[in-house]
Each structure stands twice: as structure tokens, then as C-alpha cells.
Write an enzyme that holds these catalytic residues in place. Structure first.
Site, PDB file in Angstrom:
ATOM      1  N   HIS A 485      39.724  30.475  35.199  1.00 54.24           N
ATOM      2  CA  HIS A 485      39.738  30.235  36.644  1.00 54.24           C
ATOM      3  C   HIS A 485      41.087  30.679  37.225  1.00 54.24           C
ATOM      4  O   HIS A 485      42.014  29.882  37.361  1.00 54.24           O
ATOM      5  CB  HIS A 485      39.514  28.737  36.938  1.00 54.24           C
ATOM      6  CG  HIS A 485      38.234  28.216  36.364  1.00 54.24           C
ATOM      7  ND1 HIS A 485      37.913  26.878  36.294  1.00 54.24           N
ATOM      8  CD2 HIS A 485      37.151  28.866  35.827  1.00 54.24           C
ATOM      9  CE1 HIS A 485      36.716  26.731  35.758  1.00 54.24           C
ATOM     10  NE2 HIS A 485      36.239  27.921  35.449  1.00 54.24           N
TER      11      HIS A 485
HETATM   12  C1  FAD Z   1      34.906  32.914  30.289  1.00 52.07           C
HETATM   13  C2  FAD Z   1      34.871  32.604  31.754  1.00 52.07           C
HETATM   14  C3  FAD Z   1      34.032  31.602  32.229  1.00 52.07           C
HETATM   15  C4  FAD Z   1      34.020  31.302  33.605  1.00 52.07           C
HETATM   16  N1  FAD Z   1      33.179  30.313  34.012  1.00 52.07           N
HETATM   17  C5  FAD Z   1      33.146  29.984  35.322  1.00 52.07           C
HETATM   18  C6  FAD Z   1      32.265  28.971  35.786  1.00 52.07           C
HETATM   19  O1  FAD Z   1      31.504  28.366  35.037  1.00 52.07           O
HETATM   20  N2  FAD Z   1      32.275  28.690  37.110  1.00 52.07           N
HETATM   21  C7  FAD Z   1      33.105  29.324  37.981  1.00 52.07           C
HETATM   22  O2  FAD Z   1      33.096  28.979  39.171  1.00 52.07           O
HETATM   23  N3  FAD Z   1      33.940  30.311  37.573  1.00 52.07           N
HETATM   24  C8  FAD Z   1      33.979  30.656  36.272  1.00 52.07           C
HETATM   25  N4  FAD Z   1      34.810  31.663  35.845  1.00 52.07           N
HETATM   26  C9  FAD Z   1      35.630  32.363  36.854  1.00 52.07           C
HETATM   27  C10 FAD Z   1      34.803  33.412  37.585  1.00 52.07           C
HETATM   28  O3  FAD Z   1      34.381  34.393  36.685  1.00 52.07           O
HETATM   29  C11 FAD Z   1      35.653  34.046  38.709  1.00 52.07           C
HETATM   30  O4  FAD Z   1      36.153  33.029  39.558  1.00 52.07           O
HETATM   31  C12 FAD Z   1      34.850  35.003  39.608  1.00 52.07           C
HETATM   32  O5  FAD Z   1      34.034  35.848  38.857  1.00 52.07           O
HETATM   33  C13 FAD Z   1      35.817  35.819  40.476  1.00 52.07           C
HETATM   34  O6  FAD Z   1      35.072  36.633  41.359  1.00 52.07           O
HETATM   35  P1  FAD Z   1      35.832  37.713  42.276  1.00 52.07           P
HETATM   36  O7  FAD Z   1      34.780  38.456  43.033  1.00 52.07           O
HETATM   37  O8  FAD Z   1      36.881  37.027  43.073  1.00 52.07           O
HETATM   38  O9  FAD Z   1      36.604  38.639  41.257  1.00 52.07           O
HETATM   39  P2  FAD Z   1      36.011  39.597  40.105  1.00 52.07           P
HETATM   40  O10 FAD Z   1      34.638  39.216  39.764  1.00 52.07           O
HETATM   41  O11 FAD Z   1      37.017  39.639  39.022  1.00 52.07           O
HETATM   42  O12 FAD Z   1      35.911  41.007  40.829  1.00 52.07           O
HETATM   43  C14 FAD Z   1      37.028  41.769  41.144  1.00 52.07           C
HETATM   44  C15 FAD Z   1      36.624  43.219  41.030  1.00 52.07           C
HETATM   45  O13 FAD Z   1      37.713  44.009  41.513  1.00 52.07           O
HETATM   46  C16 FAD Z   1      37.862  45.144  40.696  1.00 52.07           C
HETATM   47  N5  FAD Z   1      39.253  45.612  40.809  1.00 52.07           N
HETATM   48  C17 FAD Z   1      40.359  45.040  40.289  1.00 52.07           C
HETATM   49  N6  FAD Z   1      41.452  45.769  40.602  1.00 52.07           N
HETATM   50  C18 FAD Z   1      41.018  46.814  41.342  1.00 52.07           C
HETATM   51  C19 FAD Z   1      41.671  47.930  41.953  1.00 52.07           C
HETATM   52  N7  FAD Z   1      42.990  48.095  41.875  1.00 52.07           N
HETATM   53  N8  FAD Z   1      40.906  48.847  42.606  1.00 52.07           N
HETATM   54  C20 FAD Z   1      39.550  48.697  42.704  1.00 52.07           C
HETATM   55  N9  FAD Z   1      38.896  47.647  42.143  1.00 52.07           N
HETATM   56  C21 FAD Z   1      39.624  46.720  41.480  1.00 52.07           C
HETATM   57  C22 FAD Z   1      37.519  44.621  39.304  1.00 52.07           C
HETATM   58  O14 FAD Z   1      37.169  45.687  38.450  1.00 52.07           O
HETATM   59  C23 FAD Z   1      36.371  43.651  39.593  1.00 52.07           C
HETATM   60  O15 FAD Z   1      35.115  44.260  39.478  1.00 52.07           O
HETATM   61  C24 FAD Z   1      34.854  32.001  34.496  1.00 52.07           C
HETATM   62  C25 FAD Z   1      35.676  33.023  34.021  1.00 52.07           C
HETATM   63  C26 FAD Z   1      35.710  33.307  32.667  1.00 52.07           C
HETATM   64  C27 FAD Z   1      36.632  34.359  32.171  1.00 52.07           C
END
Ligand code: FAD
Ligand code: SF4
Length: 556
Positions: A485
Site C-alpha cells: 500500500h
Molecule cells: C501484493 C499486493 C497486494 C495488494 N492488495 C491490496 C488490497 O487488497 N487492497 C487494496 O486496496 N490495495 C492493495 N494493493 C495496493 C494496490 O495494488 C494499489 O493501491 C493500486 O493498484 C494502485 O493503483 P494506481 O492506479 O494508483 O497505480 P498503479 O496501478 O500502480 O498504476 C500506475 C500505472 O502508471 C504507470 N506508470 C508509472 N510510471 C510511469 C511513467 N513515468 N510514464 C507512464 N506510465 C507510468 C505504471 O506502469 C502503472 O501501470 C496491493 C498491492 C500489492 C503489491
């Protein structure tokens, strides 16, 4: 789809195709020409990823998601210690990981989606710890409902109504995922237990996992492979909304790493610089730019861009939920290893006066025996090491395996400016595209340590009350386990002097830049972060739509 304004390539450029970027894209598709730039590769065939996991020697949350071209161009931090640079001897290794691929980190998330509780938004007012959020639970309630519908959350509305003052105005889109047999056994045995003046009760955990067919995806089959991949997509992941966005006309460019944002004299982001894996640079202009690259990469990109940093807080206040586990042998068979990894938990320790002294925590009861702390093979090894073989070994192994139980606790931590991401100054510490790596300083504070110690004792009491045997608190290397997280590096707040973005996610220093995701959390709260990040995304989307409206003066 309307034509772009003549002076811009796109009306909206979204950086990152994770759940927050994808949901924003799907919502904004009708507002003009929308582009998503995604650093990782496109969504491969799901079965190829399942096969890649099956073939992996080291089975960790990142192992299915290696780029077929190798990690040379878009490093996949499944080996976090190889990608993050640890900042000095005082720092613990930062262990949480993320996925660089269209769909983002929900590919490998567990899928638990509890809401934050009202006190999580006002830690400073109530307990003189951390800071307040610039908004309250009630400001987000409607958006929580939208987020639950979008992600497809299964839950027990009546059971969770009013939990720790959290009112729910709508039922979950699906009824809760069935509880496991061990949930029933422990739920009944808890009867009458009071700890710290709190009646302890097992509650169904809300989860972005279908309890019936929903949104074109099947019901959960219960085989527990959600981390790192759900083979049948019964668990929600960001690709659901990438697909919806593309169907609505959004353009997605994968393998496109944004490495620099450039502002004009008025502070508006004027140019978005992108590097391909071949090292070819392209520049785009967007009327609105949305940064949804998750807490480490969003902060890293702003630092790489050398933009104004009025608060000095870009990259600071990095947080995670610190996890530990307690295991025991139940007094009767509980038959684990069936169902999603967890279906029930205890939420009562997420708030109370104690928060002025020590961190709050949430407990999850596992369905996977001691799978997280020891494999079934360890049981066999112990028995054979003791010279027990043959039918006696089989009997004893079964006796132990069907009784294995685990509680995990996720503990809040306070935002501290010294827990931060900076750009590594060492020229050797660059990724394959020549971009400076994140150097991370991460320490546990006394408040979290006290919360973790207390959480361990609470689990011990619960298991002993239930008649559990061989109760053991399992301490991870470095004293904590990461939850995955990643939060807090671009905090939201009222003022330019003490926060990076406002309550709508708009950067104080850049009127056309919005930040989505848990990077904007001022404190880390007591629930898994993604549902709250998605609820905030809906709020930001309204502000972006207002800014795009022809009569809007904000951007002119
Ligand atoms: C093992 C594990 C279990 C988890 N379990 C839970 C759970 O049960 N419940 C929960 O609420 N959360 C959980 N999480 C956390 C959850 O996965 C994240 O909070 C969530 O996926 C984040 O979403 P996001 O869209 O903010 O970021 P992300 O899903 O990380 O998306 C960001 C995107 O931006 C792209 N990116 C990065 N840098 C650049 C750049 N410079 N240029 C272009 N693109 C870029 C990346 O490639 C990625 O695709 C867990 C995480 C892990 C690792
Ligand atoms: S238990 Fe299996 S089917 Fe259910 S969400 Fe997890 S991986 Fe998918």
C-alpha cells in the site's frame, strides 16, 4: 469524440493506465480527445501471464509481469531491493512493489476494499497525531458508492452499516463472498470475547471480487491465486476500465515512459515528454494533464521534471501499512487452503482513544493456513527431520495442516517528512532509459511499533480464547512486512505551503495538473487504500470536467 482544441494535441493526457488512470479515462472519454501514456507493455493474454507465473522459480507478486523484452527498459520492481536504492544505514528496505503494465498494480492486488472510517480523515483533530485531510468521510460517501459499483465490490451492507461511524447510503453491488469454514469456526468461538473494552466480532471483508457474475466477469471460483493473478478475472483489475476507456474512444500508447513535464511561465504544464523503449523521445501537449503513475513513480516524475515545489514536500511522507502475522493450530480442523486468501476480519481496533498513543490496525483471518509464513512442505520437512515417516507422517501432517490458522494485522503509520523518495544522485543508479532511480528513506516510528506490538498481543489473546495451540507471532525480516500500500508522496491539503495538491487533486503549483491515486493521501488510514483512491478519482474527474467546460476560466 470531439476534435481537440487546436492549440493542444489532446484535451486530456493521462499518465498511467492503472485503476485510477483507467477509470478517469473512461469517465473523461466523452469530454474530448483523451490519451493514456503507459510505461509498461500492453495487456498480454491472461493465460500467458498465468503460465509465466507457473513457470517462475521465485513465485512473488511480480513474477507473472516481467516484460518479454526483459526489465531493461521499464524495470518491473518485483525485486524491490534491486530497483529501489536504499537511503543510508538508518533506512529499512522499502518492500512494497507495483506492476508496470496496462492495468497497473491491481493485476496483483489482493482485492480487499474496506472504506476508510470517518476518524481516518481527522487524526490530528481527534488524537493530535499526523494531519487532517482537507475533506471528511461524508464528502466522499457518494464517491465510495460509485467506486464500489465500478470495481464490483461484494460485501455485507447490513453488517458494515455504521461501522465506527461510517454510514453507508447504498448497498454493495453484490452480496458478500461466502465465508470460509474457518471463519465460521472462529466466528462462533469468539462468542463473548472482550478485549480492551471492545466486543470482538468477525466481520465479512468487502472485496473487489465477484460473488456472482458481474460486469461481464464470472463469479469467484475460490482457488486463492488472487495475488499475483486471478486466472478468470473474477477479481477486479484495472484492465476492466482500460477496455471501457478504449471502447469509448480513448487512445492508449503503451511502452511510453513519461520522463519530464515542462511548465510555462504561468505554471501550466505545457509539454509532456515521452521516451519509447528504443530511446526515441516525443512531446505531447494537453489541455489537462493527469498524473496517475502511483506514489513512487508520480513523485519521481515530478522530481525528474525539476518543477516548482512550493511546499518542499514532493516525495515526502511515504507510507505503507506495516504488516505482521500470528499463527496457531486451531483446536479442531478448520480446513484451510480453500477460498480467496481472506474473507473475514476484525475491524474494531481501527479506532479508539488509544490512537493518541499507538497506531490502529485491522486484522484479517487467513484462509491459506500458514501459507504466508511457512509452506506445507515445511510441515513435512519438520516431521521427516524428526525421523517420522510413512503412515505416521501422513497422519501427523494432515492433523497439523487442517488446523493451521493465521491472522495478519495491517498497522497504520504516521506521515513523516524524512520517509521520502529522492532521485539518486549516483550516476550509476539510473534505469535502462537513463532516468535516475528512486532512492528511498523509510523508517518505522515508535507509534507504529507500539501498534504492531499490541496487534500481535490481541491476535494471541483471540487465538488462545478460541483454544488455539502453538500460538506464534511471526516477525518478518526488518521487523515488518510490506502491505503493497504505497501512499502519501504528494499529499493533499488546504495550503500551498504544506501540501502538493488540493482536495480535488489539482496541483497547487500547476492549474492544469491533477494527481490521482494514494500518493495524495495525507495519512494512511486503516483500510486498504485502493477503494479510497478510486473514490477520490471520481471527485477529481468532476473537477477536471469543470475545468474542461468551455465557460471555465480556470485554465485561461
Ligand atoms: C501484493 C499486493 C497486494 C495488494 N492488495 C491490496 C488490497 O487488497 N487492497 C487494496 O486496496 N490495495 C492493495 N494493493 C495496493 C494496490 O495494488 C494499489 O493501491 C493500486 O493498484 C494502485 O493503483 P494506481 O492506479 O494508483 O497505480 P498503479 O496501478 O500502480 O498504476 C500506475 C500505472 O502508471 C504507470 N506508470 C508509472 N510510471 C510511469 C511513467 N513515468 N510514464 C507512464 N506510465 C507510468 C505504471 O506502469 C502503472 O501501470 C496491493 C498491492 C500489492 C503489491
Ligand atoms: S480466489 Fe481464484 S477465482 Fe477467486 S478472485 Fe481469487 S484467483 Fe480469482
Amino acid at each position: 469524440m470531439s476534435a481537440p482544441s487546436p492549440e493542444y494535441d489532446y484535451d486530456v493526457i493521462i499518465i498511467g493506465a492503472g485503476v485510477c488512470g483507467a477509470i478517469a479515462a473512461a469517465e473523461l472519454a466523452s469530454c474530448g480527445r483523451v490519451l493514456i501514456l503507459e510505461a509498461g507493455p500492453d495487456t498480454a493474454d491472461r493465460m500467458d501471464l498465468v503460465a509465466s507465473y507457473a513457470r517462475a522459480v521465485n513465485k512473488n507478486p511480480g513474477s507473472p509481469y516481467r516484460d518479454p523484452d526483459g526489465d531493461k527498459y521499464a524495470p518491473t520492481p518485483d525485486n524491490s531491493e534491486g530497483y529501489y536504492v536504499k537511503d543510508g544505514a538508518d533506512s529499512l528496505p522499502f518492500k512494497s512493489t507495483y506492476v508496470r503494465r496496462s492495468g497497473g498494480s491491481t493485476w496483483h492486488f489482493l482485492g480487499n476494499t474496506p472504506r476508510f472510517v470517518p476518524s481516518d480523515f481527522m487524526l490530528c483533530d481527534l488524537y493530535k497525531k499526523g494531519v487532517n485531510w482537507p475533506l471528511r468521510y461524508d464528502d466522499l460517501e457518494e464517491d465510495y458508492c460509485r467506486a464500489e459499483e465500478a470495481m464490483g465490490v461484494s460485501g455485507d451492507h447490513d453488517q458494515l452499516q455504521g461501522l465506527l461511524q461510517a454510514k453507508r447510503s447504498r448497498p454493495f453491488p453484490m452480496t458478500h463472498v461466502w465465508e470460509s469454514y474457518s471463519d465460521r469456526v472462529i466466528g462462533q468461538r469468539l462468542n463473548g470475547l472482550v478485549i480492551d473494552g471492545v466486543k470482538v466480532e468477525l466481520l465479512s471483508t468487502p472485496q473487489a471480487r465477484n460473488s456472482r457474475p458481474y460486469d461481464g466477469r464470472p463469479a469467484c471460483a475460490g482457488n486463492s491465486s488472487c495475488v499475483p493473478i486471478c486466472p478468470i478475472q473474477a477479481k477486479y483489475d484495472g484492465t476492466v476500465h482500460v477496455r471501457k476507456a478504449v471502447a469509448a474512444g480513448v487512445e492508449v500508447r503503451t511502452r511510453s515512459v513519461v520522463f519530464k513535464l515542462e511548465a510555462d511561465d504561468t505554471g501550466k504544464i505545457q509539454h509532456v515528454h515521452v521516451r519509447s523503449y528504443e530511446g526515441v523521445d516525443t512531446v505531447f501537449t494537453g489541455r489537462i494533464v493527469v498524473l496517475a503513475a502511483h506514489a513512487i513513480e508520480s513523485a519521481r516524475l515530478l522530481l525528474l521534471s525539476e518543477l516548482p515545489n512550493s511546499s518542499g514536500l514532493i516525495g515526502c511522507n511515504l507510507m505503507d501499512h506495516l504488516q505482521g502475522a500470528v499463527v496457531c493450530l486451531a483446536p479442531e480442523p478448520v480446513y484451510g487452503f480453500r477460498g480467496p486468501p481472506t474473507t473475514s476480519g476484525i475491524d474494531h481496533f481501527r479506532d479508539g482513544e488509544f490512537r493518541s498513543e499507538r497506531a490502529a490496525f485491522r486484522l484479517s483471518l487467513g484462509n491459506d493456513g500458514w501459507g504466508r509464513t511457512a509452506s506445507p512442505a515445511d510441515v513435512l520437512k519438520k516431521l521427516t527431520d524428526a525421523g517420522i515417516v510413512g503412515s505416521r507422517m501422513r497422519e501427523l501432517a494432515e492433523w497439523r495442516l487442517v488446523r493451521q490458522l493465521r491472522f495478519s494485522f495491517s498497522t497504520e503509520m504516521l506521515p513523516k517528512t524524512h520517509n521520502r523518495i529522492i532521485l539518486d544522485p549516483d550516476p550509476e543508479q539510473k534505469d535502462a532509459l537513463g532516468l535516475r532511480k528512486p532512492r528511498i528513506h523509510f523508517e518505522m516510528d515508535a507509534y507504529s511499533r507500539a501498534g504492531m506490538e499490541h496487534a500481535g498481543k490481541v491476535c494471541e489473546k483471540i487465538f488462545k480464547h478460541c483454544g488455539g495451540d502453538e500460538v506464534t507471532i511471526t516477525v518478518a525480516r526488518d521487523g515488518y512486512n510490506a502491505a503493497g500500500h504505497i501512499m502519501g508522496t504528494l499529499r493533499m491539503g488546504e495550503k500551498k505551503s504544506d501540501s502538493v495538491v488540493d482536495r480535488d487533486g489539482r496541483a497547487h503549483d500547476h492549474s492544469n495538473l491533477f494527481v490521482l491515486g494514494a500518493s495524495v493521501f495525507p495519512t494512511c488510514g486503516t483500510g486498504n487504500p485502493t477503494l479510497t483512491a478510486v473514490a477520490l478519482t471520481y471527485r477529481s474527474v468532476r473537477a477536471i470536467k469543470a475545468a474542461l467546460a468551455p465557460e471555465s476560466a480556470v485554465l485561461s
